[in-house]
Design an enzyme around this catalytic site. Structure first.
Site, PDB file in Angstrom:
ATOM      1  CE  LYS A  13      -2.101  -1.105   3.869  1.00  0.00           C
ATOM      2  NZ  LYS A  13      -1.409  -2.369   4.197  1.00  0.00           N
ATOM      3  NE  ARG A  88      -4.603  -1.317   9.960  1.00  0.00           N
ATOM      4  CZ  ARG A  88      -3.491  -0.852   9.390  1.00  0.00           C
ATOM      5  NH1 ARG A  88      -3.430   0.382   8.948  1.00  0.00           N
ATOM      6  NH2 ARG A  88      -2.453  -1.624   9.267  1.00  0.00           N
ATOM      7  NE  ARG A 127       7.769  -2.566   6.174  1.00  0.00           N
ATOM      8  CZ  ARG A 127       6.448  -2.407   6.353  1.00  0.00           C
ATOM      9  NH1 ARG A 127       5.734  -1.826   5.406  1.00  0.00           N
ATOM     10  NH2 ARG A 127       5.876  -2.836   7.440  1.00  0.00           N
ATOM     11  NE  ARG A 154       6.292  -0.380  10.000  1.00  0.00           N
ATOM     12  CZ  ARG A 154       5.160  -0.340   9.327  1.00  0.00           C
ATOM     13  NH1 ARG A 154       5.097   0.343   8.183  1.00  0.00           N
ATOM     14  NH2 ARG A 154       4.089  -0.960   9.751  1.00  0.00           N
ATOM     15  NE  ARG A 165       2.085  -4.989  11.119  1.00  0.00           N
ATOM     16  CZ  ARG A 165       3.118  -4.744  10.297  1.00  0.00           C
ATOM     17  NH1 ARG A 165       4.306  -5.255  10.561  1.00  0.00           N
ATOM     18  NH2 ARG A 165       2.957  -3.977   9.250  1.00  0.00           N
TER      19      ARG A 165
HETATM   20  P1  AP5 Z   1       4.839  -1.569   1.847  1.00  0.00           P
HETATM   21  O1  AP5 Z   1       4.544  -0.760   0.640  1.00  0.00           O
HETATM   22  O2  AP5 Z   1       5.531  -0.922   2.989  1.00  0.00           O
HETATM   23  O3  AP5 Z   1       3.516  -2.316   2.365  1.00  0.00           O
HETATM   24  P2  AP5 Z   1       2.257  -1.763   3.148  1.00  0.00           P
HETATM   25  O4  AP5 Z   1       1.063  -2.461   2.594  1.00  0.00           O
HETATM   26  O5  AP5 Z   1       2.242  -0.270   3.189  1.00  0.00           O
HETATM   27  O6  AP5 Z   1       2.574  -2.375   4.592  1.00  0.00           O
HETATM   28  P3  AP5 Z   1       2.534  -1.743   6.042  1.00  0.00           P
HETATM   29  O7  AP5 Z   1       3.205  -2.791   6.918  1.00  0.00           O
HETATM   30  O8  AP5 Z   1       3.087  -0.365   6.096  1.00  0.00           O
HETATM   31  O9  AP5 Z   1       1.040  -1.699   6.328  1.00  0.00           O
HETATM   32  P4  AP5 Z   1       0.383  -1.882   7.652  1.00  0.00           P
HETATM   33  O10 AP5 Z   1      -0.978  -1.774   7.163  1.00  0.00           O
HETATM   34  O11 AP5 Z   1       0.617  -3.077   8.491  1.00  0.00           O
HETATM   35  O12 AP5 Z   1       1.100  -0.795   8.582  1.00  0.00           O
HETATM   36  P5  AP5 Z   1       0.684   0.660   8.971  1.00  0.00           P
HETATM   37  O13 AP5 Z   1       1.898   1.463   8.949  1.00  0.00           O
HETATM   38  O14 AP5 Z   1      -0.506   1.118   8.209  1.00  0.00           O
HETATM   39  O15 AP5 Z   1       5.687  -2.858   1.348  1.00  0.00           O
HETATM   40  C1  AP5 Z   1       6.161  -3.831   2.256  1.00  0.00           C
HETATM   41  C2  AP5 Z   1       7.525  -4.371   1.771  1.00  0.00           C
HETATM   42  O16 AP5 Z   1       7.328  -5.065   0.541  1.00  0.00           O
HETATM   43  C3  AP5 Z   1       8.586  -3.304   1.483  1.00  0.00           C
HETATM   44  O17 AP5 Z   1       9.860  -3.786   1.818  1.00  0.00           O
HETATM   45  C4  AP5 Z   1       8.485  -3.075  -0.035  1.00  0.00           C
HETATM   46  O18 AP5 Z   1       9.708  -2.634  -0.590  1.00  0.00           O
HETATM   47  C5  AP5 Z   1       8.096  -4.471  -0.507  1.00  0.00           C
HETATM   48  N1  AP5 Z   1       7.243  -4.447  -1.705  1.00  0.00           N
HETATM   49  C6  AP5 Z   1       6.182  -3.613  -1.949  1.00  0.00           C
HETATM   50  N2  AP5 Z   1       5.632  -3.921  -3.136  1.00  0.00           N
HETATM   51  C7  AP5 Z   1       6.354  -4.980  -3.635  1.00  0.00           C
HETATM   52  C8  AP5 Z   1       6.266  -5.764  -4.844  1.00  0.00           C
HETATM   53  N3  AP5 Z   1       5.311  -5.523  -5.764  1.00  0.00           N
HETATM   54  N4  AP5 Z   1       7.159  -6.769  -5.022  1.00  0.00           N
HETATM   55  C9  AP5 Z   1       8.113  -7.031  -4.093  1.00  0.00           C
HETATM   56  N5  AP5 Z   1       8.253  -6.331  -2.943  1.00  0.00           N
HETATM   57  C10 AP5 Z   1       7.377  -5.309  -2.722  1.00  0.00           C
HETATM   58  O19 AP5 Z   1       0.167   0.440  10.496  1.00  0.00           O
HETATM   59  C11 AP5 Z   1       1.062   0.129  11.536  1.00  0.00           C
HETATM   60  C12 AP5 Z   1       0.273   0.003  12.846  1.00  0.00           C
HETATM   61  O20 AP5 Z   1      -0.367   1.274  13.149  1.00  0.00           O
HETATM   62  C13 AP5 Z   1      -0.873  -1.005  12.838  1.00  0.00           C
HETATM   63  O21 AP5 Z   1      -0.417  -2.315  13.142  1.00  0.00           O
HETATM   64  C14 AP5 Z   1      -1.795  -0.440  13.935  1.00  0.00           C
HETATM   65  O22 AP5 Z   1      -1.312  -0.736  15.224  1.00  0.00           O
HETATM   66  C15 AP5 Z   1      -1.670   1.068  13.716  1.00  0.00           C
HETATM   67  N6  AP5 Z   1      -2.683   1.607  12.786  1.00  0.00           N
HETATM   68  C16 AP5 Z   1      -2.464   2.184  11.573  1.00  0.00           C
HETATM   69  N7  AP5 Z   1      -3.617   2.564  11.003  1.00  0.00           N
HETATM   70  C17 AP5 Z   1      -4.600   2.222  11.869  1.00  0.00           C
HETATM   71  C18 AP5 Z   1      -6.025   2.332  11.832  1.00  0.00           C
HETATM   72  N8  AP5 Z   1      -6.661   2.868  10.774  1.00  0.00           N
HETATM   73  N9  AP5 Z   1      -6.724   1.845  12.885  1.00  0.00           N
HETATM   74  C19 AP5 Z   1      -6.112   1.306  13.958  1.00  0.00           C
HETATM   75  N10 AP5 Z   1      -4.770   1.173  14.054  1.00  0.00           N
HETATM   76  C20 AP5 Z   1      -4.014   1.620  13.017  1.00  0.00           C
END
Ligand code: AP5
Length: 207
Positions: A13, A88, A127, A154, A165
């Site tokens: 994402k 979410r 990552r 992270r 997660r």
């Molecule tokens: P990346 O693009 O970073 O993936 P992502 O989907 O953004 O993953 P996140 O882990 O950031 O999402 P998340 O939803 O768990 O975390 P968030 O920060 O929102 O890609 C991942 C890896 O793959 C990278 O190394 C990249 O280079 C690689 N990659 C990407 N595309 C690729 C491809 N096509 N091929 C190969 N490799 C590829 O949330 C963190 C925490 O915050 C949550 O756990 C929760 O506690 C809290 N939180 C956040 N939002 C909320 C909410 N709305 N409600 C409640 N709690 C929340």
């Protein structure tokens, strides 16, 4: 362009959001990035959110909804936005609809990036993120390939937290796929391809 990105942790994402933002000049609103900054600065929100984030649980809906109500009113969001990590839960999705109605805005699509969990576990374990510019990369990059900054792992990308997660995603967030399908807003792309190929499909899907 007012879009929600859906997908499991590590589906790509953030990676795809950055590409859309750089091509279309809309705001990238990542709840994860906002929360990590709040934790780093030890704001009241950060102190409350940290214990949930550390173990990979969701931060309570009301904290997130209050935070997003303010964020969506900011200037940069008026020209369009990519919501990365929000909503979410169905409670957050209902709240988003109410916020957008209040602002006279409409959601154009909920874009689901689909990747199987085995691939996700490999991706998240390797990552790395740049401390200076936020570039998302992998463990093979010793320093940031964009700005030369330091790459870090992270805290929630440790194996036991990744597993929680993914469980949380399956239970609390995956129901949003049907939620947006019922509203005729869901579009899906295969996220298990090269980043550029995923991006090509993303643009086609939201055209
Ligand atoms: P990346 O693009 O970073 O993936 P992502 O989907 O953004 O993953 P996140 O882990 O950031 O999402 P998340 O939803 O768990 O975390 P968030 O920060 O929102 O890609 C991942 C890896 O793959 C990278 O190394 C990249 O280079 C690689 N990659 C990407 N595309 C690729 C491809 N096509 N091929 C190969 N490799 C590829 O949330 C963190 C925490 O915050 C949550 O756990 C929760 O506690 C809290 N939180 C956040 N939002 C909320 C909410 N709305 N409600 C409640 N709690 C929340």
């Amino acid at each position: 362009m007012n879009i929600v990105l859906l997908g499991a942790p590590g589906a790509g994402k953030g990676t795809q959001a950055k590409k859309l933002v750089s091509e279309f000049g809309v705001a990238h609103i990542s709840t994860g990035d906002i929360l990590r900054a709040a934790v780093k600065n030890q704001t009241e929100l950060g102190k409350q959110a940290q214990k949930y984030m550390d173990v990979g649980d969701l931060v309570p809906d009301q904290l997130i909804i209050d935070m997003m109500k303010e964020r969506l009113k900011e200037d940069d969001a008026q020209k369009g936005f990519i919501l990365d990590g929000f909503p979410r839960t169905t409670a957050q999705a209902d709240a988003l609809k109410e916020m957008l109605d209040g602002l006279g805005k409409t959601l154009e699509a909920a874009l689901q990036i689909e990747v199987d969990f085995d691939t996700i576990i490999k991706r998240l374990s390797s990552r790395r993120t740049c401390r200076d510019c936020g570039h998302i990369g992998t463990a093979s990059e010793e320093s940031c390939t964009v700005c030369g900054g330091e790459m870090y792992q992270r805290d929630d990308d440790k194996p036991e937290t990744i597993k929680n997660r993914l469980d949380v995603y399956a239970k609390q967030t995956a129901p949003l796929i049907d939620y947006y399908k019922d509203k005729n807003l869901l579009v899906t792309v295969n996220g298990d391809q090269d980043v550029e190929d995923v991006y090509k499909d993303v643009k086609e899907a939201i055209k």
